[in-house]
Each structure stands twice: as structure tokens, then as C-alpha cells.
Design an enzyme around this catalytic site. Sequence first.
Site, PDB file in Angstrom:
ATOM      1  N   HIS A 217      18.173   0.491  16.236  1.00  0.00           N
ATOM      2  CA  HIS A 217      19.270   1.699  16.032  1.00  0.00           C
ATOM      3  C   HIS A 217      19.315   2.027  14.637  1.00  0.00           C
ATOM      4  O   HIS A 217      19.008   3.302  14.240  1.00  0.00           O
ATOM      5  CB  HIS A 217      20.477   1.655  16.506  1.00  0.00           C
ATOM      6  N   TYR A 221      18.212   5.714  11.436  1.00  0.00           N
ATOM      7  CA  TYR A 221      18.989   6.414  10.398  1.00  0.00           C
ATOM      8  C   TYR A 221      18.148   6.278   9.070  1.00  0.00           C
ATOM      9  O   TYR A 221      18.237   7.238   8.308  1.00  0.00           O
ATOM     10  CB  TYR A 221      20.327   6.146  10.286  1.00  0.00           C
ATOM     11  N   HIS A 368      13.432  12.592  23.935  1.00  0.00           N
ATOM     12  CA  HIS A 368      14.747  12.584  23.058  1.00  0.00           C
ATOM     13  C   HIS A 368      14.266  12.101  21.552  1.00  0.00           C
ATOM     14  O   HIS A 368      14.682  12.846  20.808  1.00  0.00           O
ATOM     15  CB  HIS A 368      15.743  11.563  23.419  1.00  0.00           C
ATOM     16  N   PHE A 369      13.436  11.311  21.700  1.00  0.00           N
ATOM     17  CA  PHE A 369      13.207  10.822  20.069  1.00  0.00           C
ATOM     18  C   PHE A 369      11.938  11.694  19.276  1.00  0.00           C
ATOM     19  O   PHE A 369      12.093  11.803  18.312  1.00  0.00           O
ATOM     20  CB  PHE A 369      12.804   9.239  20.074  1.00  0.00           C
ATOM     21  N   HIS A 370      11.354  12.102  20.212  1.00  0.00           N
ATOM     22  CA  HIS A 370      10.468  13.438  19.451  1.00  0.00           C
ATOM     23  C   HIS A 370      10.937  14.456  19.074  1.00  0.00           C
ATOM     24  O   HIS A 370      10.875  14.998  17.858  1.00  0.00           O
ATOM     25  CB  HIS A 370       9.230  13.758  20.612  1.00  0.00           C
ATOM     26  N   ARG A 431       8.356   5.995  31.345  1.00  0.00           N
ATOM     27  CA  ARG A 431       7.832   6.068  29.912  1.00  0.00           C
ATOM     28  C   ARG A 431       6.739   4.908  29.924  1.00  0.00           C
ATOM     29  O   ARG A 431       6.516   4.225  30.654  1.00  0.00           O
ATOM     30  CB  ARG A 431       8.666   5.990  28.707  1.00  0.00           C
ATOM     31  N   ARG A 432       5.854   4.734  29.044  1.00  0.00           N
ATOM     32  CA  ARG A 432       4.917   3.717  28.601  1.00  0.00           C
ATOM     33  C   ARG A 432       3.823   3.715  29.772  1.00  0.00           C
ATOM     34  O   ARG A 432       3.641   2.604  30.266  1.00  0.00           O
ATOM     35  CB  ARG A 432       5.579   2.292  28.275  1.00  0.00           C
TER      36      ARG A 432
END
Length: 541
Positions: A217, A221, A368-370, A431-432
Site C-alpha cells: 500500500h 503513495y 483501478h490502478f491504471h 486478472r493475470r
Amino acid sequence: MNNAAEKKLALSHMWVAFAAFIVACFMGEYQVLERSGLFPALESPSVYFASVSTHGVLMAFVLTIFFIMGFGYYTATTSLKQPVWNKPLAWGAFWLALFGVVLAAVPLLSGKASVLYTFYPPIVAHAAFYIGATLLVVGSWVWCVIMLVMFSQWKKANPGQNVPLAMFATAANALLWLWTSAGVALEVLFQLIPFSLGWIDTIDPGLARTLFAWTLHPIVYFWLIPAYTAFYVFVPKQAGGFLFSDEMARMAFVVLVVFALPIGFHHLYMDPEQAKGWKLLHGVGTFVVALPTLVTGFTVIASLEIAGRLRGGKGLFGWIGTLPWTNPMVLAVILALLMLIFGGFGGIVNASYAMNAMIHNTAWVPGHFHLIFAGTTVIMYFAIAYYLWPILVGKPLFSSSMALVQLWTWFIGMSILTTPWHVLGLLGQPRRISTVVYNNLLTLSWKPYELMMILGGLVLLGSACLFIYNLVKTQLTPFSGEFTAEVEYAEPIHAVGVLPEYLNDLKLWNKVIAVLMAISFGFPILQFFFMKTFGSSVWGY
Ligand code: HAS
Ligand code: CU1
């Protein structure tokens, strides 16, 4: 101040970052084509997983670490108005980290490290991959030390004065990264390297995943803080106004750094090795860490409103139209915030235990993370590059209009790429995976989204090429005039008085982090040494 040496240092780091980025973009496009199932000639699970592992490592570790180091060196020297401490050491760290990347690239590209960027055991890579990654991280630790030394040297030389906000944020990120990387360092040194070299026969995936969650996590950041730094220290000035609140910015960085760390179990909600009480504790912390982002959104929008009104904007929303949308930094921040709304919404869904069960390990997560990393965060890396390149090379930007087209296409491409991924996740696509051809009615409904994904990827690839082209042309086009622009930091609208020490130093927060980490990770890690576990054997390449 003549900081030619610092400019060279920053530029070299950023070129490595963006070289990694463009290579990874081509791999990304190959991956969407391969997965779509429309091009049988391209289909190869082994090539796919080698590619997606390299893509992830280049984007998540090489682009970010080198960019953050380069940006940090230049921010430190210009905000503190002092040279980078120990430049030979900084160059040593650069070469060490670069050597680590090359070492890791060999097994990655030859299919011997197809373990994805999270490298969860028991799948195991060639030892050269882990050793290379370790050298990259050790190089970045040197950067952290240099940043913290410069921070404390300045404080000693300027007692009672406020550390410039840009340096406060950079030093906070250095502290964050030292804590963040410790989890994965323990995993790599004591589990993965010995396992990959055959020194131990079995590995405990539960312990490994716990240590990786320690890192997973806060690392996001670490990537994000340069973007927020630009939000606070560049954007208000570029928009023609002032920073809404310097103190609130510092508070946001502090909460971001302190609460990013003890919450990694939201990546383990669906894992069996940690008990539900610990997951609840980390879940609550996850909601706390969304607060500094809300504060950041508020402060940045307030700063933009000040600028818009100073430029003559009237009424409730009139100020939005009067913002300088043709300034790449301003355009980028608007697009970044728009992507943050949806990327952050996805994050809140992920963080909510019951909803996590619905989307965990589905295409929703890369969606989400893209959106929030490759979108919100990386678009700010572009904006910073457009701002700094002319200063670093002493020539005007080759083309501002090309920069604007590039930022818009990145935003549009990222929206076209990630919307279908969110939908596909809800439709149950894992995913993956390297192929979506299961030949049943469920997967038929995935097809249109797969097509959209290819289109999004193509738009992004074109945008990435424009970005690199603009930087190369800026640097190589001959320029005979004198170009003397320097970095300009935004001023707060209300002068800042003497700040309390907790907003001007990090020592207290370092202690708070130590306590929170002991509480949230102490027992969950130690339990592995008190219970009988059997470990997994190699599941390798
Ligand atoms: Fe995340 C998974 C939760 C933020 C990156 N995340 C990932 C992974 C990555 C990643 C890489 O709880 C995958 C890891 C893997 O491979 O397994 N994430 C969150 C939460 C937040 C969040 C709660 N993530 C990020 C950021 C990232 C990032 C930032 C990179 C830079 N994430 C999760 C969870 C998972 C996860 C679970 C695990 C999923 C699973 O099951 O595997 C929050 O920090 C987000 C807070 C943000 C908001 C948005 C506020 C909106 C604002 C905009 C205002 C703008 C306006 C427009 C009004 C709540 C401030 C103004 C317009 C104008 C025109 C001026
Ligand atoms: Cu996370």
C-alpha cells in the site's frame, strides 16, 4: 545559483525513467492485443507473462523510482537553494540502481522471471531478478539518505525557519520509502533470494504475502507524492494564483505518510493467513488514508478557484472557464483530478470488505490502478517533465500544443482503457490471465470490452510516443537565444507564521510510524514463527 551539475543529475534520472516508460508502453499494447484473442498468431502465454512482468516492473519500479529520485534532487536543490549533498554518492546510487535494472532485465526478458511485479511465491524467478531489484532499491535508499541529510542540514543552518513546502514533501516521501521498502526487503533477503538459489527447500507464502502487503500500500503513495507535490507547489502559480493553505498541505502529507503504512492488509482481505480482527484494523486505517486525498482535492480546487477569480472569473463556476487551460500543468491537474474521482471511488470499493470479495483478483483491480496510477499520477509526471525540461536543458519546450494534445489523449486513452476493465471485473473476468477464450456464453459478453481495451491502448501508445518525441526535440533542437527560466514555487495566499515543530519536522512522525507499525504488523508477522507451517516447494519457470 548555478546548479548545472544538479540539472544533469536530474535529467539523467528522468531519462532512465521515461526510457523504461516508453518500452513498457509498447509491451502494454502487445498485451491487450494478445489477450483479446483476435490475433491467434500473437498468442503465447509464456511471452505474455514475460511481457506483463517486465511491463509491471518497468512502470511500478523503474519509472517511479528514477523519476522520484531525479525530481527529488532538483526540488531539494532549488527549494533549499543549496547544492545536492555528496554528488559523487548520488551518482554512485544512480549507476548502482541502473545496474540493478539491467541485471533484473535479463531474466525478465528471457522468460525466467515471469512472476509479475508482485512476485508472490511460490512462483519463483531466477535469483538475478531479485538481486537486480535489490540493487535498485539500495540505490533509492541512498537517495533517501541524501534527501534527509539535506533536510536536516538546512534546518540546522536556518533555525526557527519553515522548511520550504516542496522539501517538506520530498523528505516526507524519503522517510515513507525507507519504511515502505523494508517489508519487501525482508521478504527478498530472507525468503526469495535463498529460495531462488536453492538454499532453502520450501517457502512460506503466507509470511511472504504479509511482508509484501507491508510494502504494497505505501508504495502507491510513494509514487503519488511527487504528483501531490506538483499540485501544491507548482499548480497554483502556473494557474496564476496562490496556494490556498500551506499548513493544510503539510498536514495532508503527514497523514498520507503516517497512515499509508499500517494498512496493507486490504490487499489480503481474501487471504487466509491473517485473522479478521487484523483485517478490520487495517480496513479502518485505509479509510483514514483517503482523508488526505480529500483534503488535497479541496486545497487544489480552492487554489484553482483563487486563480480563476483573480483572472476575472465570476459566479459559482465561472472561474473554471477563466483558468489557463492551455498551460500543460493546469490542464494536467484538471484531468488528474477527474481521473482521481473515479480511481478513488474504485479504491473505496476495494477497501470495503464485502465489495472487495466481488472484485478481488478480477480485471477491476488493474482498472483501478491504471486509472489512479497511470492516469492521475503519471499525467502529473508528464506535466512536471514539460515544466522542468526547458529549465533543465536551457531551451524552450519544442511544442506546447503537442503537449496539450498529448495530455488530452492520455486522459481519453486511459478512460477508454480502464472503463471496460472495471466492467469486465464485474462480469467476472479474472486478472493475470493471458487469454479470455473460454468458449462459453459468459465470456462472449466480454468481447466488446476487449475491443475497447485495444483502442484505449492504441490511443495511449500514440500519446506516449508524442511525449517522448516532444522531450527529445526540446533537448536536441538547436537554440541560439538565452533561455533563463527557473523553477517558481507557489506562494500561499496567507503568509505562514512560525509553524509548530510537528509541521516542520519529521522526527515525531517517524516515532508515530514505528508505534503504528509495531501494532499493526508485529503480531501478524511474529505469529509465523510460533506456529507450525509447512511451506511450499518451488513452482518455477
Ligand atoms: Fe489502490 C489495489 C484501495 C488509492 C494503486 N491500488 C491497488 C493496486 C494498485 C493501487 C497498484 O482496499 C493493485 C495492487 C496489486 O497488484 O494487487 N487505493 C485504495 C484506496 C485508495 C487507493 C482506498 N491505489 C490508490 C492510489 C494508487 C493505487 C493513489 C496509485 C498511485 N487499492 C485499494 C485496495 C486494493 C487496491 C483495497 C486491493 C484490491 C484487491 O482486492 O486486490 C484511496 O487512497 C483513494 C482515495 C481517493 C478518493 C478520491 C477523492 C477525489 C478527489 C477528486 C476531486 C475532484 C473533483 C473534480 C471534485 C476517495 C479528491 C474537480 C474538477 C475540476 C474541473 C477542477
Ligand atoms: Cu493498497
